[in-house]
Design a protein around this motif. Structure first.
Motif, mmCIF file in Angstrom:
data_model
loop_
_atom_site.group_PDB
_atom_site.id
_atom_site.type_symbol
_atom_site.label_atom_id
_atom_site.label_comp_id
_atom_site.label_asym_id
_atom_site.label_seq_id
_atom_site.Cartn_x
_atom_site.Cartn_y
_atom_site.Cartn_z
ATOM 1 N N SER A 42 0.503 14.038 0.968
ATOM 2 C CA SER A 42 0.498 12.788 0.098
ATOM 3 C C SER A 42 1.312 11.543 0.786
ATOM 4 O O SER A 42 0.875 10.437 0.451
ATOM 5 N N ASP A 78 1.315 10.462 -8.233
ATOM 6 C CA ASP A 78 1.953 11.629 -8.106
ATOM 7 C C ASP A 78 2.389 12.596 -9.438
ATOM 8 O O ASP A 78 3.162 12.001 -10.117
ATOM 9 N N ASP A 86 -2.199 13.331 -6.439
ATOM 10 C CA ASP A 86 -1.359 14.334 -6.047
ATOM 11 C C ASP A 86 -1.250 15.325 -7.242
ATOM 12 O O ASP A 86 -0.144 15.142 -8.121
#
Length: 196
Positions: free
Chosen positions: A17, A29, A110
């Motif tokens: 990531s 995220d 992510d």
């Protein structure tokens, strides 16, 4: 281009990531968002306290992640209850961040628990960072100072390796060196960023 990025605990997903972010991808995220939606004063934290009691708070009124983790990782029903509170909030905030991305951006979500939900089909690509289970255990014991039992319990609380691989359109093997992983991520980024 919407990409779902996932991998088991200690697989190297966060490293992938970070590399993608360095290469210019917009990274949404889920772990960071999950912290944001239960910060002090949020409706998310109020809902968690309502479900699990004041014992999941620090004396200052913040979420005590270790105390909550001790409850939810030992009890699948408690974990599902927590997920039913946090996941919708994370999904909503992630959609807001994606909507704010520049037109044509490579947007990477992510999501550690992507295989546990039913969202894999909503992405153009699903990238799974993969290592054998024994490598995950070794990394958690070595890098995080956990016992083997703690590491195995965390792995058992997530989807299995086969479940993650079943949703993958791309697999990044992270059993090699950091340099090998970076090269693989750079190649993947170049290919995905070039697609319309």
């Amino acid at each position: 281009m919407r990409v779902g990025l996932t991998g088991g605990i200690a697989s190297g997903k966060s490293t992938v990531s970070a590399i993608l972010r360095d290469l210019g991808a917009v990274v949404v995220d889920a772990d960071l968002i999950a912290r944001e939606v239960v910060e002090r004063g949020t409706p998310g934290l109020a809902a968690v306290v309502e479900a699990f009691g004041d014992q999941v708070l620090t004396p200052e009124g913040d979420l005590d992640r270790a105390a909550l983790g001790a409850v939810v990782f030992a009890d699948p029903d408690a974990r599902r209850r927590l997920e039913s509170i946090v996941h919708p909030l994370v999904h909503q905030r992630g959609a807001e961040l994606e909507a704010a991305a520049p037109a044509g951006a490579l947007v990477v979500h992510d999501i550690p628990l992507l295989a546990e939900g039913d969202r894999a089909g909503s992405f153009d690509e699903v990238v799974v960072v993969d290592v054998p289970t024994e490598v995950q255990v070794e990394r958690m014991v070595r890098d995080r100072g956990w016992t083997r039992e703690e590491a195995e319990a965390r792995i058992a609380a997530q989807a299995g390796r086969e479940e993650r691989l079943a949703i993958a359109t791309r697999v990044l093997d992270n059993t090699g060196t950091p340099e090998e992983l970076r090269r693989a991520v750079e190649e993947l980024h170049a290919e995905l960023a070039a697609r319309p």
